[in-house]
Design a protein around this motif. Structure first.
Motif, PDB file in Angstrom:
ATOM      1  N   PHE A   1       0.991  -0.728   0.314  1.00 44.07           N
ATOM      2  CA  PHE A   1      -0.023  -0.159  -0.026  1.00 44.07           C
ATOM      3  C   PHE A   1       0.496   1.208   0.339  1.00 44.07           C
ATOM      4  O   PHE A   1       1.787   1.308   0.443  1.00 44.07           O
ATOM      5  N   ARG A   2       0.263   2.758  -0.692  1.00 44.86           N
ATOM      6  CA  ARG A   2       0.300   3.354  -0.313  1.00 44.86           C
ATOM      7  C   ARG A   2       0.952   4.304   1.201  1.00 44.86           C
ATOM      8  O   ARG A   2       1.912   4.628   1.325  1.00 44.86           O
ATOM      9  N   SER A   3      -0.290   3.478   1.805  1.00 42.27           N
ATOM     10  CA  SER A   3      -0.090   4.478   3.774  1.00 42.27           C
ATOM     11  C   SER A   3       0.406   3.496   3.995  1.00 42.27           C
ATOM     12  O   SER A   3       0.250   2.159   4.185  1.00 42.27           O
ATOM     13  N   LYS A   4       1.839   3.901   4.689  1.00 40.01           N
ATOM     14  CA  LYS A   4       2.175   3.023   6.542  1.00 40.01           C
ATOM     15  C   LYS A   4       1.386   2.270   6.844  1.00 40.01           C
ATOM     16  O   LYS A   4       1.744   1.198   7.839  1.00 40.01           O
ATOM     17  N   SER A   5       0.456   2.761   7.683  1.00 39.42           N
ATOM     18  CA  SER A   5      -0.508   2.575   8.046  1.00 39.42           C
ATOM     19  C   SER A   5      -1.510   0.703   7.484  1.00 39.42           C
ATOM     20  O   SER A   5      -1.805   0.676   8.342  1.00 39.42           O
ATOM     21  N   LEU A   6      -1.930   1.581   5.981  1.00 38.41           N
ATOM     22  CA  LEU A   6      -2.563   0.232   5.671  1.00 38.41           C
ATOM     23  C   LEU A   6      -1.755  -1.398   5.630  1.00 38.41           C
ATOM     24  O   LEU A   6      -1.941  -2.341   6.176  1.00 38.41           O
ATOM     25  N   ASN A   7      -0.113  -0.728   5.308  1.00 39.59           N
ATOM     26  CA  ASN A   7       0.710  -1.672   5.321  1.00 39.59           C
ATOM     27  C   ASN A   7       0.931  -2.390   7.502  1.00 39.59           C
ATOM     28  O   ASN A   7       0.696  -3.857   6.453  1.00 39.59           O
ATOM     29  N   ARG A   8       1.098  -2.047   7.798  1.00 38.72           N
ATOM     30  CA  ARG A   8       1.207  -2.192   9.083  1.00 38.72           C
ATOM     31  C   ARG A   8      -0.362  -2.898   9.482  1.00 38.72           C
ATOM     32  O   ARG A   8      -0.487  -4.143  10.014  1.00 38.72           O
ATOM     33  N   GLN A   9      -1.373  -2.275   9.406  1.00 41.93           N
ATOM     34  CA  GLN A   9      -2.944  -3.026   9.215  1.00 41.93           C
ATOM     35  C   GLN A   9      -2.893  -4.741   8.351  1.00 41.93           C
ATOM     36  O   GLN A   9      -3.516  -5.403   9.164  1.00 41.93           O
ATOM     37  N   ALA A  10      -2.102  -4.755   7.186  1.00 41.12           N
ATOM     38  CA  ALA A  10      -2.905  -5.904   6.677  1.00 41.12           C
ATOM     39  C   ALA A  10      -1.707  -6.768   7.255  1.00 41.12           C
ATOM     40  O   ALA A  10      -2.079  -8.363   7.029  1.00 41.12           O
TER      41      ALA A  10
END
Length: 361
Positions: free
Chosen positions: A82-91
Motif C-alpha cells: 500500500f502507499r499508506s504505511k498505516s495500511l501496510n501495518r494493518q494489512a
C-alpha cells in the motif's frame, strides 16, 4: 559493463517509475486472499459429511492461497503493498495472523536478509548452509544428516514447525520468562520497556507476538466450533504445513541454485549479489499470480520498494540489465536446491556431488 554512476542512475530510474504502491491494488490483492479462504472453509464445512475428495481439494487450494497471503505479508514488511504505511501495518498484521507469524517481528528479521544478501558470512539462508570445510570436517553420519535435513521432501515438516509450531513455542517461552521476572521483581517500579526479554528481540516484539497469538487462537476456536474441532485441526495443519513448505522452497531457491553468488565480508557487493545471487523463477502464469510475482526476486532485491504488481513490468523494461540473472524453471527447482554448500574460495554455492568429485580433502 555499467559504470558505478550508470548503475546508480539505472536504479534511480527504476525507483522513480516503479516504486509507486497503490492503495486500491493493495486492497484488491488482500481481498483476493481473504475472500477465497473464507469460501474454501465454507466448502470444507459443507462437504464434510460425505465428500472427502472435495475436502481434500479445498484443503490443497487453501494451502495455495495461504502462500499468496504470506507473500503479501512479506510486501507489507517493505511498505510496498500500500502507499499508506498505516495500511501496510494493518494489512500486515491480519496477513500475519493468517500465516501464523507475527508480521513486524518477521519483517525485521527479513530486512536483515536484504541488507546482507549475498554475504553468506552473515546470513546462511533458510537452510543454514555450511561451508565446504565445515562439511568435510563432519563424520559420515553428520554429513548424511546434513544432506537429508535439507531434502525438499522434508519441506512440509519444516513448514509445519516454522509457521505453526515455533511462533507459538517462542511466545509461550517468552511469556513464562516474563512472568518469572515479574514475580522476582514484584514491587520493582521498572517498566516492561526497561526489561530485556529472552526469546524475542524487544518488548515491542513481545507485544506483537502476544496479539498475533491471541487473535490466532481466538479465530481457531471459532473455526473449530463452526467446522468441527478435528476437521478444522486436520485441514489447518495440512494446509498450513503445505503453505509453509511452498514458502520455504520459494524463498530458498531464490538464492540457492547452481553456483549462486556467495561472498564473505571481504569483496562483498550488494548490487552484484542482487544480479548474480538471486534467481528469476520462470513459472506458469497462474503460479505467478498465486505467488504475487515473487518469481521476480532479482527485481525485488534491487529495489524492495517496488510493489509485487509492478515487478513483471519492471523486469520487461530492464530485461537487458537482468540478462545475467539465473533463470530457474518450475521443474528445475529440486536440482537447484542441491546447492547447499558454500565454497569460500570460489565465492559461490556448490553441491555435495561437486565436493565429492574433488576427491579426498
Amino acid at each position: 559493463m555499467l559504470t558505478p554512476a550508470q548503475w546508480q542512475a539505472r536504479k534511480r530510474a527504476i525507483v522513480d517509475v516503479y516504486a509507486k504502491p497503490s492503495n486500491r491494488r493493495g486492497l484488491l490483492q488482500c481481498l483476493s486472499v481473504f475472500a477465497p479462504i473464507a469460501g474454501l472453509w465454507i466448502a470444507i464445512r459443507q462437504a464434510s459429511d460425505g465428500s472427502p475428495w472435495i475436502v481434500a481439494a479445498a484443503t490443497l487450494a487453501l494451502s495455495l492461497f495461504l502462500l499468496r497471503g504470506f507473500v503479501l505479508m512479506h510486501d507489507c514488511g517493505h511498505d510496498s503493498l500500500f502507499r499508506s504505511k498505516s495500511l501496510n501495518r494493518q494489512a500486515g498484521f491480519l496477513l500475519g495472523v493468517l500465516a501464523g507469524m507475527p508480521q513486524p517481528v518477521w519483517a525485521e528479521n527479513h530486512r536483515f536478509h536484504h541488507v546482507t544478501n549475498g554475504n553468506w558470512a552473515r546470513y546462511r539462508g533458510p537452510l543454514n548452509v555450511a561451508c565446504v570445510a565445515d562439511y568435510l570436517a563432519m563424520n559420515a553420519g553428520q554429513r548424511r544428516r546434513y544432506r537429508y535435513s535439507r531434502d525438499i521432501l522434508l519441506s512440509p515438516v519444516a513448514g509445519f514447525l516454522y509457521f505453526l509450531v515455533n511462533p507459538r513455542i517462542t511466545w509461550l517461552r517468552a511469556s513464562v520468562q516474563l512472568l518469572r521476572r515479574r514475580l522476582v521483581r514484584k514491587g520493582n517500579a521498572q517498566s516492561l520497556a526497561d526489561v530485556p526479554l529472552p526469546y524475542c528481540g524487544s518488548p515491542a516484539h513481545y507485544r506483537y507476538m502476544t496479539w498475533n497469538n491471541l487473535l490466532l487462537l481466538g479465530a481457531a476456536g471459532v473455526m473449530a466450533w463452526a467446522v468441527g474441532p478435528w476437521l478444522f485441526l486436520a485441514c489447518y495443519a495440512v494446509s498450513g504445513s503445505l503453505a509453509g513448505a511452498y514458502g520455504i522452497v520459494l524463498f530458498t531457491v531464490q538464492h540457492n541454485f547452481e553456483h549462486s553468488y556467495a561472498s564473505a565480508d571481504e569483496g562483498w557487493d550488494r548490487d552484484e549479489a542482487a544480479l548474480l545471487g538471486t534467481s528469476f523463477l520462470v513459472l506458469p502464469r497462474w503460479l505467478n499470480w498465486l505467488t504475487a510475482d515473487a518469481a521476480y526476486h532479482h527485481v525485488h532485491h534491487l529495489c524492495a520498494s517496488v510493489p509485487n504488481y509492478r515487478l513483471a513490468a519492471c523486469h520487461r523494461e530492464h530485461e537487458l540489465l537482468f540478462a545475467g540473472v539465473k533463470r530457474v524453471s518450475l521443474f528445475e527447482i529440486p536440482a537447484a536446491l542441491k546447492y547447499v554448500l558454500w565454497d569460500l574460495t570460489a565465492r559461490r554455492l556448490v553441491s555435495v556431488t561437486e565436493v565429492a568429485q574433488r576427491g579426498p580433502a
